[in-house]
Design an enzyme around this catalytic site. Structure first.
Site, mmCIF file in Angstrom:
data_model
loop_
_atom_site.group_PDB
_atom_site.id
_atom_site.type_symbol
_atom_site.label_atom_id
_atom_site.label_comp_id
_atom_site.label_asym_id
_atom_site.label_seq_id
_atom_site.Cartn_x
_atom_site.Cartn_y
_atom_site.Cartn_z
ATOM 1 N N VAL A 527 71.729 62.556 74.220
ATOM 2 C CA VAL A 527 73.013 63.261 74.338
ATOM 3 C C VAL A 527 72.824 64.766 74.469
ATOM 4 C CG1 VAL A 527 74.289 61.468 73.133
ATOM 5 C CG2 VAL A 527 73.262 63.332 71.825
ATOM 6 N N THR A 530 68.406 68.518 71.790
ATOM 7 C CA THR A 530 67.364 69.535 71.960
ATOM 8 C C THR A 530 67.759 70.569 73.004
ATOM 9 O OG1 THR A 530 65.699 67.871 71.380
ATOM 10 C CG2 THR A 530 64.923 69.877 72.438
ATOM 11 N N SER A 851 82.044 48.052 57.486
ATOM 12 C CA SER A 851 83.167 48.309 58.389
ATOM 13 C C SER A 851 83.670 47.071 59.110
ATOM 14 C CB SER A 851 82.761 49.363 59.433
ATOM 15 O OG SER A 851 81.711 48.880 60.235
ATOM 16 N N LYS A 894 82.740 54.371 68.258
ATOM 17 C CA LYS A 894 83.362 53.052 68.305
ATOM 18 C C LYS A 894 84.459 52.994 69.359
ATOM 19 C CE LYS A 894 82.330 52.020 63.463
ATOM 20 N NZ LYS A 894 82.871 51.752 62.115
#
Length: 946
Positions: A527, A530, A851, A894
């Site tokens: 994503v 770094t 969950s 989610k």
């Protein structure tokens, strides 16, 4: 004329468990033996006097020079086979020889004629020039008299006489030649006792047969029990000297007395004894011109070898000076024994009875020795030339240094080094503590010699101390708009992360510095965690350094090694400062959640000092051992999961969550960044390949569903490699454009990885879609439940590699579902009368967490009522035993997973509404969300008509 030959005892023979004794070889190296055909061999009748104590006086004719006297010792034996006796603490006892050539009885003391007068008369006769036998012996004893330890008796023996049987002693490396003396070490106690027994029975040591073994690989010292193991032709050995008769063994000096042939085995017990016959040379004419020509060629070759550096140079010179040239057989034997030929070639010479053929074989071996000696000389000359060149170069270099130093053209290396280090320090603001250590080390360096090992250690230490950027920093840019521009150029989307970074920079602008904060970017792989750190460094105008701490188990990687260790060096933090050249860089610690722990210590504990703003202004590296200020450094950490980071370390960091990208984000990232970069790397011209928007979305939805874009980048590169291949091989006109759309996308990237968005097109009763968070991002998972069989007692079985927390959630869901059905549908006793099996697909993937609580209850209720839930519905939330819906984490991940799965309706806990509100509008636009604070609300949404 009596001649003598010198033989250096470099050969080795080991027999009956023996081994060569270097000390004994050196002791007998100068032994002189000669085997003349006309001179009878002399042998003492008893072997009880040690060689160093022999005082036997030998008188013989030597040309016309008259008589000479020699004393036999361990280092010099006259020119015949001499056998000395072994020293005894009781003196030396001599026995009368059994030879037929004894002196006459008129010289025997029993007849009244003592030997001494007879000898004196013989001496007088010699002085008067009377003809006597070549060898005369002075005997100092009377019959039955025990002489002192320095006396011996030598008697004449027929040179053609040999014993009927001999004891076999094998030699393993080189055969023994007649006329050659060889030391043999016997280490077998039984063999030594047997030799002593024979000596005590006969009064003298027996003759022995020296035979070369056929197998070169045979273990040295092995006893021979079979005649097939040795050559049938060997050498008769006379024991000249015995030393060290004891339990540990004995050392023999054996003289070769002639060639012998084994005619048969007499006995094998206790040791092999054979019958032998003497082998004589074939008759030849010593005056034959061919024989003389062969001898002259041998002598000529010997002279050539002597001129070179040969192993037996001195011995060969002695042969040239003293050997009897009238005895070609002896010349061949002695010369062959001086060569370094292999055992097979030497054995052939020993077995050769034709003197001319023996000279021929000897000459061949000598020619080989000559070639080797010449080659050795050439190598030696080349080495000397190389060494001379190196020495000459070294001397000239040293002279040049001295001349340059005198002319002022060159300074001393040590002084120049100290001057350079001092000049570097002049431009730095070094703290007092560090400056004190540096000055001490400079003073120490000036006193050390450059060749000293301590000089290089001190020099390396000073290089690190002076190489650090003391007081050197880059000018910071704290403009928020500049930072926003850089972030937008490098990254698409991630608005929440960008806002948090800009807030961080804005606070730094007001304070004048951004120090005092440790940022940690947390999110799935790919994503851009770094790359965000690199963008921050560029926006702040700071240097950038990155290193991974994943799997690090050694504290020394962080805090350095002690200087007492070989190869010691500072830790990564100090290396980073020296590399960037400033004291305020941005240092990214990648994969901090994957720190290891080994026997070298715990690196996470070492990072506590590094990442603590209240402590790192005096960071102490083990190698430097001086305080270093790290307070100006901006540390950024990256992690995929926070639960593996130790609590004290997590407490020192400010965590910023970097969520995954939506499909729309990936489309824009691919068009703006991935495609242009990949096209340039693969050398594809602009406009040569066109990827349609629909094909790009298909690539994202059916090939790259992960939250990051790393896999998308790989697929784009794979697609362009295929295009490059088509351009170079199939497309005739390279300017022709290749178009990629939904129809031909599979030709470039293969079949879709995610052919179906969901497992079920229509969810059956007992099946409900849940939403989960993983380190790779969000994902959808189904909860499946079935009734296995009716049962008087309700039970629940769970599969799907659930963790302990999730197993507890299933038990809670089962209890709550039974209570809920009794309240909602009193007549439904399904869950109380059946065994239920609850499963979560993808059983190879471990699953855990609370969950899925509302999802499990919904699946059990759907199974019990035999009613499917609302289609395209997904939910997440923890439930309490009383039905309270509790909040969960990872809402954005989610929601993105639900979006990828084609879900239209989702149920979230009421307390997660704030997380929903923070999501971008394009994420929420296609979803209908319901918030529930109690399971009753979930039940009404899942079963709208219930």
């Amino acid at each position: 004329m009596l001649r003598r030959s010198v033989q250096s005892l470099s050969g080795k023979a080991v027999a009956a468990g023996g081994h060569p004794d270097k000390g004994w070889i050196n002791h007998s190296r100068q032994l002189v033996l000669c085997a003349l055909q006309r001179t009878p061999a002399l042998q003492p009748s008893n072997n009880n006097a040690s060689a160093p104590n022999l005082a036997t006086k030998l008188k013989f004719r030597h040309g016309s020079a008259g008589s000479r006297s020699f004393s036999a010792s361990s280092s010099f034996f006259p020119a015949f086979h001499l056998i000395s006796s072994e020293a005894s603490s009781h003196g030396v006892r001599f026995f009368k020889s059994t030879s037929s050539l004894h002196r006459s009885k008129k010289n025997d003391p029993e007849e009244g004629n003592p030997k001494e007068p007879a000898v004196e008369k013989e001496d007088e006769a010699v002085e008067e020039g009377e003809e006597k036998t070549p060898t005369e012996v002075v005997v100092q004893r009377s019959r039955g008299q025990v002489l002192d330890e320095n006396s011996t008796q030598l008697v004449r023996q027929d040179p053609n006489w040999i014993p009927k049987e001999v004891l076999v002693i094998p030699v393993f490396r080189r055969p023994i030649f007649p006329g050659i003396a060889t030391p043999i070490a016997l280490t077998n106690p039984e063999f030594c006792e047997y030799m002593l027994k024979l000596k005590n029975e006969s009064g003298s040591y027996p003759h022995i047969g020296l035979f070369l073994t056929k197998d070169r690989q045979m273990e040295e010292g092995k006893l021979i029990q079979n005649l097939d193991e040795i050559h049938e032709i060997g050498c008769l050995g006379q024991i000249v000297h015995v030393q060290g008769v004891q339990q540990l063994g004995m050392q023999l000096l054996v003289a070769g007395a002639g060639r012998i042939l084994i005619t048969g085995a007499v006995r094998k017990d206790p040791f092999l004894t054979v019958s032998v016959e003497r082998l004589s040379d074939k008759p030849f004419d010593p005056s034959d011109k061919i024989i003389k020509a062969w001898m002259l060629e041998v002598m000529s070759t010997l002279k050539s070898i002597v001129k070179l550096e040969h192993l037996f140079k001195e011995q060969l010179q002695t042969i040239l000076n003293q050997v009897d040239v009238s005895n070609p057989g002896l010349l061949a034997d002695i010369t062959t024994s001086m060569t370094t030929a292999d055992r097979g070639s030497l054995q052939k010479v020993l077995e050769c009875l034709d003197v001319q053929e023996r000279l021929s074989q000897t000459l061949r071996l000598l020619k080989i020795e000559l070639e080797q000696a010449e080659m050795q000389k050439t190598i030696h000359k080349q080495m000397e030339e190389n060494v001379s060149k190196m020495q000459r170069k070294h001397f000239l270099t040293e002279q040049l240094k001295i001349i340059k130093k005198e002319l002022g053209m060159e300074v001393d290396e040590k002084e120049d080094l100290v001057q350079q280090l001092t000049e570097k320090l002049a431009n730095m603001t070094v703290p007092a503590a560090a400056d004190k250590v540096i000055q001490e080390q400079l003073k120490k360096l000036s006193l050390l010699e450059t060749a000293s090992p301590e000089f290089n250690i001190t020099r390396t230490y000073l290089d690190w101390l002076v190489g650090l950027p003391w007081g050197t920093s880059t000018e910071e840019n704290l403009e928020v708009e500049d930072a926003r521009k850089v972030l937008d150029e490098d990254h698409y989307g991630m608005q929440d992360v960008k806002d948090r970074i800009l807030e961080f920079i804005a606070v730094g602008k007001l304070k004048g510095t951004v120090q005092g904060k440790i940022l940690c970017f947390h999110g799935p792989p790919g994503v851009g965690k770094t790359s965000i750190g690199k963008s921050i460094a560029r926006s702040l105008n700071r240097n950038f350094f990155r290193f991974s701490v994943g799997g690090m188990t050694d504290v020394s990687e962080i805090k350095g090694h002690r200087r007492t260790y070989v190869g010691a060096m500072p830790g990564k933090i100090i290396q980073a400062l020296k590399y960037v050249g400033s004291n305020n860089p941005v240092i990214v610690l990648d994969e901090i959640d994957k720190l290891g722990r080994g026997y070298q210590g715990d690196p996470s504990s070492a990072l506590l000092e590094v990442l603590d703003p209240s402590q790192n202004h005096e960071f102490l590296d083990h190698y430097l051992d001086v305080p270093v200020d790290l307070s100006q450094v901006l540390f950024i950490c990256t992690a995929n999961a926070m639960d593996t980071i130790p609590g004290p370390l997590k407490d020192r960091m400010e965590v910023i969550t970097v969520s995954g990208y939506t499909a729309e984000d990936k489309v824009n990232i691919a068009e703006r960044h991935l495609l242009p970069t990949a096209r340039e790397e693969h050398g594809i011209p602009e406009g040569a390949v066109t990827l349609s928007n629909s094909a790009l979305r298909t690539l994202i939805n059916k090939y790259c569903r992960e939250p990051g874009v790393r896999n998308l980048q790989k697929q784009v590169e794979k697609l362009l490699r295929k295009c490059a291949y088509k351009i170079t091989t199939e497309v005739e006109d390279e300017k022709k454009e290749i178009k990629i759309d939904d129809d031909n996308l599979q030709d470039f990237v293969g079949r879709p990885i995610f052919a179906k968005d969901t497992i079920y097109q229509q969810t059956p009763p007992g099946v409900v879609m849940g939403l989960a968070w993983t380190s790779m991002g969000g994902t959808s998972l189904y909860i499946e439940s079935v009734a296995t069989c009716p049962s008087e007692k309700a039970s629940l079985r769970c599969t799907g590699q659930m963790g302990d927390v999730m197993k507890e959630s299933t038990e809670l869901a089962h209890s709550f579902a039974r209570r809920l059905l009794r309240a909602k549908v009193p007549d439904n006793k399904f869950l109380e009368e059946h065994q239920i099996h609850l499963h979560i697909p993808e059983g190879a993937t471990p699953k855990d967490g609370p969950s899925a609580g509302i999802t499990m209850i919904t699946a059990l209720c759907s199974l019990a009522m035999d009613r499917p839930v609302k289609q395209n519905l997904a939910m997440t939330g923890e439930v309490s035993l009383t039905g309270k819906v509790l909040p969960v984490g990872g809402i954005k991940e989610k929601v993105l997973a639900a979006q990828r799965a084609g879900v239209t309706t989702i149920i979230l806990p009421e307390e997660n509404k704030r997380d929903w509100d923070e999501l971008e509008d394009h994420i929420k636009s296609d979803l209908m969300v319901h918030f529930a604070d109690h399971y009753d609300a979930v039940f009404s949404i899942a079963f709208p008509t219930a």
